[in-house]
Structure formats: structure tokens, C-alpha cells
Design an enzyme around this catalytic site. Structure first.
Site, short mmCIF file in Angstrom:
data_model
loop_
_atom_site.label_atom_id
_atom_site.label_comp_id
_atom_site.label_asym_id
_atom_site.label_seq_id
_atom_site.Cartn_x
_atom_site.Cartn_y
_atom_site.Cartn_z
CE LYS A 9 0.90 1.25 4.45
NZ LYS A 9 1.71 1.98 4.91
CG ASP A 132 -0.49 -1.23 8.24
OD1 ASP A 132 -0.32 -2.38 8.91
OD2 ASP A 132 0.47 -0.46 7.89
O1 C5P Z 1 0.48 -1.97 14.99
P1 C5P Z 1 1.98 -2.08 14.32
O2 C5P Z 1 2.55 -3.14 15.11
O3 C5P Z 1 2.14 -2.02 13.14
O4 C5P Z 1 2.68 -0.96 15.05
C1 C5P Z 1 4.17 -0.85 15.28
C2 C5P Z 1 4.40 0.25 16.41
O5 C5P Z 1 4.07 1.37 15.74
C3 C5P Z 1 3.63 0.16 17.73
O6 C5P Z 1 3.94 -0.76 18.52
C4 C5P Z 1 3.30 1.53 17.94
O7 C5P Z 1 4.63 2.05 18.73
C5 C5P Z 1 3.39 2.46 16.82
N1 C5P Z 1 2.09 2.78 16.23
C6 C5P Z 1 1.51 3.86 17.18
N2 C5P Z 1 0.29 4.14 16.53
C7 C5P Z 1 -0.24 3.51 15.27
C8 C5P Z 1 0.36 2.54 14.77
C9 C5P Z 1 1.61 2.12 15.29
O8 C5P Z 1 2.11 4.25 17.86
N3 C5P Z 1 -1.54 3.85 15.16
#
Ligand code: C5P
Length: 282
Positions: A9, A132
Site C-alpha cells: 500500500k 494496518d
Molecule cells: O501496529 P503495528 O505493530 O504496526 O505498530 C508498530 C508500532 O508503531 C506500535 O508498537 C506503536 O509503537 C506504533 N504505532 C502507533 N500508532 C499507530 C500504529 C503504530 O503508535 N496507530
């Protein structure tokens, strides 16, 4: 054996609004799927395991493919496993969502392979794997809010441009990128309306990726890449997600094709595609 594709994406605008009490951030973005992607195949087996064409990637419990398979196995109580093969095309740590897309496609393939009831909702399992991952279950352009999981599909939207994506060998940790952000709720534009206008001058004024400022200060090469795309005919250019991928949006497919041949992009992973229906006029 079942096979599936796991597309990347790009983010059309990305506004980080506030830090939440659970440590995540609320954001607004438009997720747009592109043609660049990984391929995944799976066969039934007694246990869960995977192989991968990219030897730099772990095939253990820290791979989102394995996490997706084990999570689905545990939550449904299924007593089958799978051997999963990942043909990795997408660069990781690039803001293109490759790992998340692999996880979503794994959930879909295994629920078919294991003949799970169609009533089982993959959305909540997807969100356990990453913010995502839910977007990649539908793979259509969508407005994302909350952590990125509250999705409004833009069903009537068509992206009528050509796209060039440049990924330097720079891997950026999403968690670290979020730590560098001071959230501001300043963007007064309606992201959906701006995207739907398909007016690239308007996109350049109104679509902002809040990660660009901190990441460009750390990696000036990425700012230079954006400038080069604009100089070579892109009507709009931006970083995707928390980087390091930089994409350019072009009215001309030829310009998009030419830009990825630039000397400055040697050693980069690149992708070029067109949604322009009649390319014969070029
Ligand atoms: O959700 P995901 O594992 O992709 O996110 C990785 C890191 O990015 C999370 O641990 C968090 O620290 C940060 N994050 C965030 N807010 C979001 C998505 C991700 O702070 N909406």
C-alpha cells in the site's frame, strides 16, 4: 496447495492526531493498494512452518506470517498446521505494509485451507497482528482512522495516474518513527475530499505525511528523492507510511517509467505501474 498475493500500500496523506493511553496514536490516512506485492502459498501439514525466498528474513516466531498462522490456530482451536512459502518481492521497513499484507493474506489462505467457518471474523485477529493488517483483508482504497483499523472503503474512487516507487536500502522502524512525532491536530483539510478530487496541485498543498519532517531530517537522501521525482514530472510526491519508500504520482506513464531509470536510484528497489487506460498515446 492454495496461493495468494499480498500487495503493498501507499498512504495518500497521513496525519498523526494524538497519542492514546494505550501507547498507540490516532491517525487519519487514505490507504491505497498497489500492484507490487509478495506471493504466498500454503499446504496442509501437522505443524506450522514457513520458508522464504529472502534469506535475510527470519522464518521463526518473529515473522508476522508465523504469528498470523499460530494466532488463527489458537483462536479457532483447529488441529491442523501448514507449510507456508513466502516469495518476498517487497522491501521491508519501507512503509509499504509488506509484513502486514503477508499476515492478512496468510489469515485468508489458512482459513480456506483449514476450511474454517465463514462466520469467523478475521478483522479482530488481524488487528492483534498490527494496526494496518485489517486494511489488507479488503485490499481496496480506504480511509483509515483510529490506529488505522477503522476503515471506510472508498468504493467509487479510481486512481487515474501512473506511479513510481523508490526504496533506498534504508530500513525504518515504525515504532521508532512514531516516537519522533509530536502529534498536532492542525490539518484542516478533508482527506477524503482531497483524494477524490484527483487534482495533483491540490494534493501537493493538502496531502501531508506527518512522518516526513522528522524522517527527512534524519535521512536527507529521502527529501532529495522526493525533489527529484517532482523535478522529473511527478505532479505529487510523498513518503509512504513511516518510510523509507518515496512515491511519485504522474500524469504521464512515460515519465514514471523514465524516472526509475535515474542514475541516482541505482541500488534502490523500484516499482512502476499505470492506471492510465490508454497508454498507446504515449
Ligand atoms: O501496529 P503495528 O505493530 O504496526 O505498530 C508498530 C508500532 O508503531 C506500535 O508498537 C506503536 O509503537 C506504533 N504505532 C502507533 N500508532 C499507530 C500504529 C503504530 O503508535 N496507530
Amino acid at each position: 496447495m492454495l496461493r495468494g498475493t499480498a500487495p503493498a500500500k501507499i498512504n495518500l496523506g497521513l496525519n498523526i492526531l494524538r497519542k492514546r493511553t494505550d501507547g498507540f496514536h490516532d491517525l487519519n490516512t487514505v490507504f491505497h493498494p498497489i500492484g507490487w506485492g509478495d506471493r504466498i502459498s500454503a499446504t496442509v501439514s501437522e505443524t506450522v512452518s514457513m520458508t522464504c525466498t529472502d534469506s535475510s528474513l527470519s522464518c521463526g516466531d518473529d515473522n508476522l506470517v508465523i504469528q498470523a498462522a499460530k494466532c488463527l490456530q489458537e483462536l479457532t482451536g483447529v488441529n491442523q498446521g501448514a507449510v507456508i512459502h513466502l516469495e518476498k518481492e517487497l522491501p521491508h521497513g519501507a512503509g509499504l505494509g509488506g509484513g502486514s499484507s503477508d499476515a492478512a493474506t496468510t489469515l485468508q489462505l489458512l482459513s480456506q485451507l483449514w476450511k474454517l467457518e465463514s462466520s469467523i471474523s478475521l478483522d479482530s485477529i488481524a488487528l492483534m497482528l498490527g494496526s494496518d493488517v485489517p486494511f489488507f483483508l479488503n485490499k481496496t482504497t480506504a480511509y483509515g482512522e483510529g490506529r488505522g483499523e477503522l476503515l471506510t472503503p472508498l468504493n467509487d474512487y479510481r486512481f487515474p495516474f501512473s506511479l513510481a516507487v523508490i526504496v533506498h536500502p534504508i530500513h525504518i522502524s515504525t515504532a521508532l518513527a512514531f516516537q519522533q512525532i509530536s502529534p498536532q491536530e492542525t490539518n484542516q483539510f478533508n482527506l477524503i475530499e482531497t483524494v477524490k478530487s484527483n487534482d495533483l496541485e491540490r494534493w501537493s498543498k493538502e496531502l501531508v505525511n506527518d512522518f516526513e519532517s522528522p524522517i527527512f531530517s534524519q535521512w536527507p537522501l529521502l527529501l532529495e528523492t522526493k525533489a527529484l521525482l517532482l523535478n522529473c514530472g511527478a505532479g505529487y510526491a510523498s513518503m509512504s507510511g513511516s518510510g523509507s519508500a518515496i512515491y511519485g504520482v504522474f500524469e504521464s506513464y512515460k515519465d514514471a517509467q523514465m524516472v526509475i531509470q535515474e542514475e541516482a536510484f541505482r541500488g534502490c528497489a523500484t516499482w512502476c505501474e499505470t492506471s492510465i487506460e490508454d497508454t498507446s498515446i504515449f
